[in-house]
Write a protein that holds these residues in place. Structure first.
Motif, PDB file in Angstrom:
ATOM      1  N   MET A   1       1.230   9.448  -3.019  1.00 47.36           N
ATOM      2  CA  MET A   1       1.696   8.394  -2.135  1.00 47.36           C
ATOM      3  C   MET A   1       0.573   7.592  -1.542  1.00 47.36           C
ATOM      4  N   LYS A   2      -0.588   8.232  -1.333  1.00 47.23           N
ATOM      5  CA  LYS A   2      -1.692   7.494  -0.707  1.00 47.23           C
ATOM      6  C   LYS A   2      -2.147   6.369  -1.606  1.00 47.23           C
ATOM      7  N   THR A   3      -2.130   6.630  -2.926  1.00 44.05           N
ATOM      8  CA  THR A   3      -2.607   5.587  -3.811  1.00 44.05           C
ATOM      9  C   THR A   3      -1.718   4.375  -3.691  1.00 44.05           C
ATOM     10  N   TYR A   4      -0.419   4.565  -3.540  1.00 40.90           N
ATOM     11  CA  TYR A   4       0.486   3.424  -3.517  1.00 40.90           C
ATOM     12  C   TYR A   4       0.319   2.578  -2.299  1.00 40.90           C
ATOM     13  N   LEU A   5       0.084   3.161  -1.116  1.00 41.05           N
ATOM     14  CA  LEU A   5       0.116   2.301   0.065  1.00 41.05           C
ATOM     15  C   LEU A   5      -1.121   1.469   0.254  1.00 41.05           C
ATOM     16  N   ASN A   6      -2.211   1.826  -0.330  1.00 38.99           N
ATOM     17  CA  ASN A   6      -3.359   0.902  -0.270  1.00 38.99           C
ATOM     18  C   ASN A   6      -3.010  -0.321  -1.099  1.00 38.99           C
ATOM     19  N   THR A   7      -2.388  -0.083  -2.262  1.00 38.37           N
ATOM     20  CA  THR A   7      -2.035  -1.185  -3.131  1.00 38.37           C
ATOM     21  C   THR A   7      -0.997  -2.034  -2.479  1.00 38.37           C
ATOM     22  N   LEU A   8      -0.079  -1.382  -1.819  1.00 35.73           N
ATOM     23  CA  LEU A   8       1.069  -2.066  -1.241  1.00 35.73           C
ATOM     24  C   LEU A   8       0.706  -3.079  -0.218  1.00 35.73           C
ATOM     25  N   LEU A   9      -0.182  -2.765   0.635  1.00 38.15           N
ATOM     26  CA  LEU A   9      -0.442  -3.729   1.678  1.00 38.15           C
ATOM     27  C   LEU A   9      -1.168  -4.932   1.194  1.00 38.15           C
ATOM     28  N   LEU A  10      -1.669  -4.932   0.029  1.00 36.65           N
ATOM     29  CA  LEU A  10      -2.212  -6.198  -0.444  1.00 36.65           C
ATOM     30  C   LEU A  10      -1.088  -7.002  -1.014  1.00 36.65           C
ATOM     31  N   ASP A  63       3.063   6.858   1.356  1.00 35.98           N
ATOM     32  CA  ASP A  63       1.725   7.339   1.674  1.00 35.98           C
ATOM     33  C   ASP A  63       0.656   6.422   1.096  1.00 35.98           C
ATOM     34  N   GLN A  64       0.896   5.941  -0.114  1.00 35.91           N
ATOM     35  CA  GLN A  64      -0.072   5.024  -0.721  1.00 35.91           C
ATOM     36  C   GLN A  64      -0.167   3.721   0.069  1.00 35.91           C
ATOM     37  N   ALA A  65       0.977   3.236   0.524  1.00 36.74           N
ATOM     38  CA  ALA A  65       0.967   1.995   1.297  1.00 36.74           C
ATOM     39  C   ALA A  65       0.132   2.149   2.555  1.00 36.74           C
ATOM     40  N   LYS A  66       0.272   3.268   3.221  1.00 35.96           N
ATOM     41  CA  LYS A  66      -0.495   3.518   4.438  1.00 35.96           C
ATOM     42  C   LYS A  66      -1.992   3.568   4.126  1.00 35.96           C
ATOM     43  N   ALA A  67      -2.306   4.223   3.023  1.00 36.54           N
ATOM     44  CA  ALA A  67      -3.712   4.462   2.702  1.00 36.54           C
ATOM     45  C   ALA A  67      -4.406   3.242   2.121  1.00 36.54           C
ATOM     46  N   GLN A  68      -3.622   2.311   1.574  1.00 41.39           N
ATOM     47  CA  GLN A  68      -4.238   1.209   0.838  1.00 41.39           C
ATOM     48  C   GLN A  68      -4.070  -0.149   1.507  1.00 41.39           C
ATOM     49  N   LEU A  69      -3.423  -0.175   2.642  1.00 44.13           N
ATOM     50  CA  LEU A  69      -3.157  -1.438   3.327  1.00 44.13           C
ATOM     51  C   LEU A  69      -4.429  -2.253   3.535  1.00 44.13           C
ATOM     52  N   TRP A  70      -5.445  -1.610   4.059  1.00 48.48           N
ATOM     53  CA  TRP A  70      -6.630  -2.365   4.481  1.00 48.48           C
ATOM     54  C   TRP A  70      -7.441  -2.876   3.296  1.00 48.48           C
ATOM     55  N   ASP A  71      -7.421  -2.135   2.194  1.00 47.01           N
ATOM     56  CA  ASP A  71      -8.104  -2.642   1.004  1.00 47.01           C
ATOM     57  C   ASP A  71      -7.401  -3.882   0.464  1.00 47.01           C
ATOM     58  N   ILE A  72      -6.078  -3.890   0.563  1.00 53.84           N
ATOM     59  CA  ILE A  72      -5.317  -5.054   0.118  1.00 53.84           C
ATOM     60  C   ILE A  72      -5.634  -6.260   1.008  1.00 53.84           C
ATOM     61  N   VAL A  73      -5.616  -6.039   2.300  1.00 53.52           N
ATOM     62  CA  VAL A  73      -5.915  -7.118   3.245  1.00 53.52           C
ATOM     63  C   VAL A  73      -7.316  -7.667   2.991  1.00 53.52           C
ATOM     64  N   ASN A  74      -8.254  -6.774   2.763  1.00 55.57           N
ATOM     65  CA  ASN A  74      -9.633  -7.215   2.529  1.00 55.57           C
ATOM     66  C   ASN A  74      -9.740  -8.092   1.292  1.00 55.57           C
ATOM     67  N   THR A 224      -4.557   8.652  -3.341  1.00 57.49           N
ATOM     68  CA  THR A 224      -5.470   7.517  -3.245  1.00 57.49           C
ATOM     69  C   THR A 224      -6.912   8.010  -3.362  1.00 57.49           C
ATOM     70  N   VAL A 225      -7.674   7.303  -4.181  1.00 59.75           N
ATOM     71  CA  VAL A 225      -9.076   7.672  -4.374  1.00 59.75           C
ATOM     72  C   VAL A 225      -9.934   6.848  -3.422  1.00 59.75           C
ATOM     73  N   ALA A 267      -5.827   5.071  10.428  1.00 62.41           N
ATOM     74  CA  ALA A 267      -6.663   4.829   9.244  1.00 62.41           C
ATOM     75  C   ALA A 267      -7.609   5.997   9.003  1.00 62.41           C
ATOM     76  N   SER A 268      -8.173   6.514  10.083  1.00 59.25           N
ATOM     77  CA  SER A 268      -9.102   7.645   9.963  1.00 59.25           C
ATOM     78  C   SER A 268      -8.407   8.907   9.461  1.00 59.25           C
ATOM     79  N   SER A 269      -7.107   9.009   9.712  1.00 59.03           N
ATOM     80  CA  SER A 269      -6.381  10.219   9.307  1.00 59.03           C
ATOM     81  C   SER A 269      -6.335  10.372   7.791  1.00 59.03           C
ATOM     82  N   TYR A 270      -6.553   9.290   7.054  1.00 56.30           N
ATOM     83  CA  TYR A 270      -6.572   9.377   5.596  1.00 56.30           C
ATOM     84  C   TYR A 270      -7.962   9.704   5.059  1.00 56.30           C
ATOM     85  N   SER A 271      -8.955   9.047   5.596  1.00 56.12           N
ATOM     86  CA  SER A 271     -10.326   9.325   5.184  1.00 56.12           C
ATOM     87  C   SER A 271     -11.267   8.417   5.949  1.00 56.12           C
TER      88      SER A 271
END
Length: 385
Positions: A1-10, A63-74, A224-225, A267-271
């Motif tokens: 799930m973590k992988t998906y949420l970083n992607t999702l927020l972009l 979980d991915q959406a949560k973890a990947q939001l900020w990379d998408i925004v960036n 999420t990696v 954000a820190s709770s993921y890594s």
């Protein structure tokens, strides 16, 4: 799930959250000084509506959406159109959850279009799964009806819908919803959580084809990696300094400052790397808080120092003259700009380090969304720095 949420927020990646939504839940007096200061008529937007399946099997997606939001925004922060940097608005829907109203198709608008990245992060972290019945056509049509997509031909208007059940379920035909999307100049992108060919057979690919969108399949349960870099600790230290530059105004200011700290912690709770990505987002033009921070508000057209109410100022500015208040805000602005510039410079080195150490398997959701957005943006002459 973590992988998906970083992607999702972009594509995520996110709300007819225009300025009035940014001032949501404030008292009438809180932002008198910044009322009506934002004239958005000439601004360009990347508008992204994220439609997330929150049924039982979708914990990994969330979980991915949560973890990947900020990379998408960036990644979106580097976009340009006609020489200008567009603003980002994200709307969030959940569907397919048995806790939701059956009469409304098990669909809930979590957030309308919003530029408040902290609020978007908060709502993502609030999502839970249960059930259910996933009606893709209905949730797409609901988002088309409820959100203010606008009529600016330069705006990039995208829907990303993610799930793993047949695209044909529900009383509203996805083909009819797609026709309505084309009328609004909205592109539908579909993300099937599972095997690519299975998603094709369940018509997720066809759901994207009808508006010239992209069909993607991801492993929503993969982690999420996050790749660490030698610059992470320095950037996180700068985040603390960055937070000290916010000058709150009114009760909303205190609440929003607490929300900012809460989303730093989420954000820190993921890594550590995810916390760094959030810090980079906070140093970009997409992270603005004109509804409660006087440094951001003062930069907007129409701001007037004489309209500030003494009782709504922070303790250290109460009783100060207009000249003293202006000098203090100017000082904080210069501090913030210097910190943001340093973060961006370090992030350039960080990105190079990550690229050199990135393995072949990129984060599914984030990678899928960013690639789709970039390709579709080319149709409207968007470029990336």
């Amino acid at each position: 799930m973590k992988t998906y949420l970083n992607t999702l927020l972009l594509s995520v990646a996110l709300i007819s959250f225009t300025y009035c939504n940014a001032t949501h839940n404030r008292t009438d007096t809180d932002l008198t000084a910044t009322e009506n200061v934002v004239n958005k008529s000439n601004k360009q937007y990347i508008k992204v509506a994220l439609l997330l399946d929150t049924s039982n099997s979708m914990d990994g997606l969330i979980d991915q959406a949560k973890a990947q939001l900020w990379d998408i925004v960036n990644e979106l922060s580097y976009a340009k159109c006609n020489g200008h940097k567009p603003q980002l608005q994200i709307a969030l829907y959940e569907y397919g959850n048995d806790n939701l109203n059956a009469a409304e198709g098990y669909i809930r608008q979590v957030l309308s279009f919003s530029e408040d990245l902290d609020e978007i992060s908060k709502e993502l972290f609030s999502l839970t799964t249960k059930g259910g019945n996933e009606f893709c056509g209905q949730v797409i049509q609901t988002a088309l009806n409820q959100l203010k997509w606008g009529d600016n031909p330069d705006d990039l208007k995208l829907i990303f819908i993610a799930g793993n059940e047949p695209f044909t379920q529900g009383k509203i035909n996805y083909q009819a919803a797609s026709t309505n999307a084309k009328e609004k100049d909205v592109t539908i992108n579909t993300i099937f959580c599972g095997d690519y060919r299975q998603g094709v057979s369940m018509l997720w690919q066809d759901g994207a084809r009808l508006t010239n969108g992209d069909y993607m399949a991801i492993n929503h349960n993969s982690a999420t990696v996050h790749i660490a870099s030698p610059y992470d600790d320095i950037i996180l230290g700068l985040n603390e300094k960055l937070n000290s530059t916010y000058v709150i105004y009114g009760q909303v200011g205190r609440q929003k400052l607490e929300l900012q700290a809460e989303q730093d912690e989420n954000a820190s709770s993921y890594s550590k790397a995810n916390a760094v990505s959030r810090t980079v987002s906070k140093s970009s033009h997409l992270y603005k808080n004109t509804s409660w921070d006087l440094v951001d508000a003062e930069a907007e057209t129409g701001f007037k120092y004489e309209a500030l109410k003494q009782d709504l100022l922070p303790k250290n500015l109460k009783g100060k003259s207009e000249t003293e208040i202006k000098a203090y805000i100017t000082k904080k602005r210069h501090e913030r700009e210097a910190i943001q510039k340093e973060i961006q410079a370090l992030n350039t080195k960080r990105k190079k380090h990550i690229q050199e150490h990135k393995k072949q398997s990129a984060n599914g959701l984030e990678n899928a969304m960013t690639q789709a957005i970039k390709e579709q943006a080319k149709r409207k002459k968007y470029t990336w720095n």
